[in-house]
Design an enzyme around this catalytic site. Structure first.
Site, PDB file in Angstrom:
ATOM      1  N   ASN A  12       0.875  -1.178   0.000  1.00  0.00           N
ATOM      2  CA  ASN A  12       0.000   0.000   0.000  1.00  0.00           C
ATOM      3  C   ASN A  12       0.906   1.220   0.000  1.00  0.00           C
ATOM      4  O   ASN A  12       1.522   1.535   1.017  1.00  0.00           O
ATOM      5  CB  ASN A  12      -0.888  -0.044   1.252  1.00  0.00           C
ATOM      6  CG  ASN A  12      -1.697   1.228   1.443  1.00  0.00           C
ATOM      7  OD1 ASN A  12      -1.750   2.085   0.557  1.00  0.00           O
ATOM      8  ND2 ASN A  12      -2.338   1.356   2.594  1.00  0.00           N
ATOM      9  N   LYS A  14       0.128   4.271  -0.223  1.00  0.00           N
ATOM     10  CA  LYS A  14      -0.496   5.448   0.414  1.00  0.00           C
ATOM     11  C   LYS A  14      -0.289   6.683  -0.480  1.00  0.00           C
ATOM     12  O   LYS A  14      -0.248   6.543  -1.695  1.00  0.00           O
ATOM     13  CB  LYS A  14       0.041   5.618   1.826  1.00  0.00           C
ATOM     14  CG  LYS A  14      -0.066   4.318   2.639  1.00  0.00           C
ATOM     15  CD  LYS A  14       0.173   4.478   4.096  1.00  0.00           C
ATOM     16  CE  LYS A  14      -0.002   3.121   4.789  1.00  0.00           C
ATOM     17  NZ  LYS A  14       0.129   3.189   6.235  1.00  0.00           N
ATOM     18  N   GLU A 102      -6.613   4.661   7.934  1.00  0.00           N
ATOM     19  CA  GLU A 102      -6.389   6.079   7.596  1.00  0.00           C
ATOM     20  C   GLU A 102      -7.605   6.677   6.901  1.00  0.00           C
ATOM     21  O   GLU A 102      -7.898   7.869   7.049  1.00  0.00           O
ATOM     22  CB  GLU A 102      -5.113   6.210   6.735  1.00  0.00           C
ATOM     23  CG  GLU A 102      -3.860   5.986   7.588  1.00  0.00           C
ATOM     24  CD  GLU A 102      -2.679   5.374   6.868  1.00  0.00           C
ATOM     25  OE1 GLU A 102      -2.648   5.390   5.616  1.00  0.00           O
ATOM     26  OE2 GLU A 102      -1.777   4.859   7.555  1.00  0.00           O
TER      27      GLU A 102
HETATM   28  P1  13P Z   1       3.337   0.306   7.586  1.00  0.00           P
HETATM   29  O1  13P Z   1       3.807  -0.968   6.944  1.00  0.00           O
HETATM   30  O2  13P Z   1       4.064   1.515   7.098  1.00  0.00           O
HETATM   31  O3  13P Z   1       3.274   0.180   9.073  1.00  0.00           O
HETATM   32  O4  13P Z   1       1.820   0.520   7.094  1.00  0.00           O
HETATM   33  C1  13P Z   1       0.930  -0.532   7.182  1.00  0.00           C
HETATM   34  C2  13P Z   1      -0.304  -0.172   6.444  1.00  0.00           C
HETATM   35  O5  13P Z   1      -1.029   0.719   6.826  1.00  0.00           O
HETATM   36  C3  13P Z   1      -0.598  -0.920   5.208  1.00  0.00           C
HETATM   37  O6  13P Z   1      -1.878  -0.679   4.770  1.00  0.00           O
END
Ligand code: 13P
Length: 251
Positions: A12, A14, A102
């Protein structure tokens, strides 16, 4: 017992990635996936909406799968700034993440919203990855399993089958913090998720359950070996091709 659940390693990205670095990352991951030639696991990247089409192009022929990070519940219409599941599919996506914590926090998404988005994914022919997870306060109050149960019952649409659903367990306090639950804690959460899903779907033995939250190259093998863990959803570490591929290798 024969393993019937093919591990899914999903990145992901983001809100990260401009055209140049995003495409370079996608090409490196695609090349690694192609070279590995895995038949026993699936590797997926979910870039921001602006890059889905280009990343899907770059992934063509490599075996690397591409997904969206979110979708609107409607197929089209007056929803400025939103992206529908149909649009993601049209851009080359096969999967979509829905209900990430999120989104739940930043955009006030409720279980009902998430459920509608999962239904939208089905309508468009995408496989939804439904995210659930407790906050630190909920864990400290010993409410983790209850919270997961409530989220599942609210977020998973009726008619779910193992072929149409992936669930990601992402403790909110483990996301981007470098902290993770212990392996027994992960196994306990996943066992409970499978049990609750069994009640909802009849048979949840073949549903893939991903763990997400601070998964790195160094801890992936241990987390992926926890009971009922069928893959990972990776944030930060999915932005480095080498580290992401190392996690895929550990699956
Ligand atoms: P991290 O791997 O950066 O902790 O994020 C996890 C996440 O939210 C994947 O969707």
């Amino acid at each position: 017992m024969a393993r019937t659940r093919r591990p899914l390693i999903a990145g992901n990205w983001k809100m990260n990635g401009l055209k140049a670095d995003g495409l370079a990352l996608a090409k490196d991951v695609a090349a690694g996936v192609k070279q590995a030639g895995w038949f026993d696991r699936e590797v997926l990247v979910c870039p921001p909406a602006t890059l889905v089409m280009a990343v899907a192009e770059a992934a063509k022929g490599s075996g690397l799968l591409v997904g969206g990070e979110d979708c609107h519940a409607k197929a089209s219409g007056a929803h400025t700034g939103d992206v529908s599941a149909e649009m993601l599919r049209d851009a080359g996506a096969s999967h979509v993440i829905v209900g990430h914590s999120e989104r739940r926090t930043d955009h006030g998404e409720t279980d009902a919203t998430v459920r509608a988005k999962a239904e939208a994914a089905w309508r468009a022919g995408l496989l939804p990855i439904v995210c659930i997870g407790e906050t630190l306060a909920e864990r400290e109050a010993d409410r983790t399993l209850t919270v997961l149960e409530t989220q599942l019952k609210g977020s998973v649409p009726a008619g779910a089958t193992a072929a149409k659903l992936v669930v990601a367990y992402e403790p909110v306090w483990a996301i981007g913090t470098g902290k993770t639950p212990t392996t027994p804690e992960v196994a306990a959460a996943h066992a409970h998720i499978r049990k609750v899903l069994g009640g909802l779907m009849g048979d949840a033995a073949a549903v893939r359950l991903l763990y997400g939250g601070s998964v790195k190259g160094g801890n992936a093998a241990e987390l992926l070996a926890a009971g009922d863990v069928d893959g990972a959803l990776i944030g930060g570490a999915s932005l480095k091709a080498d580290e992401f591929l190392a996690i895929a290798k550990a699956a």
